[in-house]
Write an enzyme that holds these catalytic residues in place. Structure first.
Site, mmCIF file in Angstrom:
data_model
loop_
_atom_site.group_PDB
_atom_site.id
_atom_site.type_symbol
_atom_site.label_atom_id
_atom_site.label_comp_id
_atom_site.label_asym_id
_atom_site.label_seq_id
_atom_site.Cartn_x
_atom_site.Cartn_y
_atom_site.Cartn_z
ATOM 1 N N LYS A 52 0.810 -1.216 0.000
ATOM 2 C CA LYS A 52 0.000 0.000 0.000
ATOM 3 C C LYS A 52 0.844 1.268 0.000
ATOM 4 C CE LYS A 52 -4.404 -1.717 1.488
ATOM 5 N NZ LYS A 52 -5.592 -1.605 2.289
ATOM 6 N N LYS A 76 -6.060 -9.639 -5.799
ATOM 7 C CA LYS A 76 -7.371 -9.941 -5.214
ATOM 8 C C LYS A 76 -8.374 -8.855 -5.619
ATOM 9 C CE LYS A 76 -7.336 -7.586 -0.790
ATOM 10 N NZ LYS A 76 -8.003 -7.537 0.475
ATOM 11 N N LYS A 134 -11.892 -3.229 -2.917
ATOM 12 C CA LYS A 134 -12.745 -2.030 -2.980
ATOM 13 C C LYS A 134 -11.974 -0.841 -3.509
ATOM 14 C CE LYS A 134 -14.675 -2.929 1.463
ATOM 15 N NZ LYS A 134 -13.461 -2.824 2.276
#
Ligand code: AQP
Length: 371
Positions: A141, A223, A226
């Site tokens: 991230k 994956k 959102k």
């Protein structure tokens, strides 16, 4: 075997584990399941298959289940405040529509139970920067960020505080969360070792890889997520039928036209078959036999139809709950109060163990020694 049946079998297996724990002379920590979900956007099929459907089953087996809408986690990356408050309500409505029953499970908003942030600080003081910097989700991230927020670095400690605040013994998570749970276990061990037995060492309830990791429709190596900027990468529980059909039609597969299940060599088409198996209740083998002779292009229409029919009743319920915002606030307020009651007891114990509580006789003793 269908994915739904496999989830049930896994849950039954886990239940046996629970019951054998229960029958042992005196379980030190009663079985308690904790899980959280970020209000970072609409719930997608990955969240649903990998987490929510499992929570509903655990709840219906009368497990002591605590579920948190982890809004403190959702501000670790830049966010829009108006969107966040809308997401919290939409997530509450979606969880209820998917079958979470606030009379059976505690459903609450993380930021409204201040013990989480306070325990996070205490656990942060026994965590090391070197350990946190190694966690893969942090690396992933922060990869493209120039200025990395401190919250992004520290969030696994907050996650540990979420779990340990309730002395949870079991944590249902997707495969992506395994390393964070390991950190939580380490912190519980370190705390117990330095300050005396306080926390259980929680165990992750990883079901199986098929639904532990639903893949992105645009890049099957990732994956479904959102926060993926490409909206075509996911199917959300609130997507309109034409959006679902478009996203599945555009799903990346490969150059082989047959429909075969081979997650290693053909992750794109296998991901569609897994999703299809879950929503139709049919086994992967039955599906592959049924669609023999159809190419992947046509198969996508079959999958889209099955997904659209599956999510329709859930979408209707989401709409129904969103029309009664007062009820949603009420559910959260009640959950917040129940959660705070448990978490505050743990925090008090932690303060005592850390030597931060000076009260009653202890205080008199200390004052006597000081004068
Ligand atoms: N693709 C997935 N397959 C299976 N399980 C998944 N989960 C998430 N994505 C998949 C599981 O859903 C639960 C709630 O996740 P979360 O919202 O707290 O955060 P996340 O894991 O980071 O999910 P997202 O969608 O990728 O959110 P963003 O983009 O905001 O980071 C967890 O149990 C998770 O394992």
């Amino acid at each position: 075997m269908t994915i739904l049946r496999r989830i049930s079998r896994q849950i039954v297996k886990n239940s046996r584990k629970y019951s054998s724990e229960k029958s042992s002379p005196e379980p030190k920590y009663p079985t308690r399941v904790f899980s959280g979900i970020q209000p970072t956007g609409s719930i997608h099929l990955g969240n649903y298959l990998g987490a929510i459907s499992q929570w509903v089953q655990l709840q219906n087996q009368n497990k002591d289940l605590i579920l948190s809408i982890v809004d403190l986690h959702s501000i670790t990356l830049p966010h829009e405040p108006k969107k966040l408050s809308r997401n919290i309500l939409e997530l509450t409505a979606t969880l209820l529509a998917c079958g979470i029953d606030p009379n059976k499970a505690i459903l609450f908003q993380q930021s409204k139970v201040s013990a989480h942030a306070e325990l996070c600080w205490c656990l942060g003081c026994i965590s090391t920067m070197a350990r946190l910097a190694h966690l893969p989700q942090y690396k992933e991230k922060s990869e493209n960020l120039k200025n990395i927020p401190l919250g992004l670095f520290v969030y696994p400690v907050l996650q540990a505080a979420d779990i340990l605040s309730y002395k949870a013994t079991h944590i249902p998570v997707g495969e992506d969360q395994v390393q964070q749970i390991q950190l939580c276990q380490e912190l519980a061990r370190i705390f117990n070792g330095r300050f005396g037995e306080t926390f259980p060492i929680p165990r992750s309830l990883i079901t199986s890889s098929e639904y532990g990791r639903v893949r992105s429709l645009r890049d099957p190596s990732k994956k479904m997520s959102k926060s993926d900027p490409d909206e075509k990468s996911r199917i959300c529980m609130t997507d309109m039928p034409d959006t679902i059909a478009r996203n599945i039609k555009k799903a990346v597969t490969d150059f082989t036209s047959e429909v075969t299940f081979d997650p290693v060599n053909r992750p794109g088409v296998s991901n569609l078959i897994s999703i299809h198996s879950f929503v139709s209740g049919k086994s992967v083998n039955d599906i592959c036999q049924e669609v023999q002779g159809i190419d992947t292009g046509k198969y996508k229409f079959v999958v889209a139809d099955a997904v659209i029919s599956y999510v329709k009743p859930i979408q209707e319920k989401i709409g129904h709950y969103l029309n009664d915002v007062g009820y949603l606030y009420g559910v959260l307020e009640e959950g917040n109060a129940k959660a705070a009651q448990i978490a505050n007891v743990t925090l008090k114990e932690v303060h005592e163990k850390l030597g931060m509580t000076v009260e009653g006789r202890k205080r008199d003793d200390i004052v006597a020694k000081c004068v």
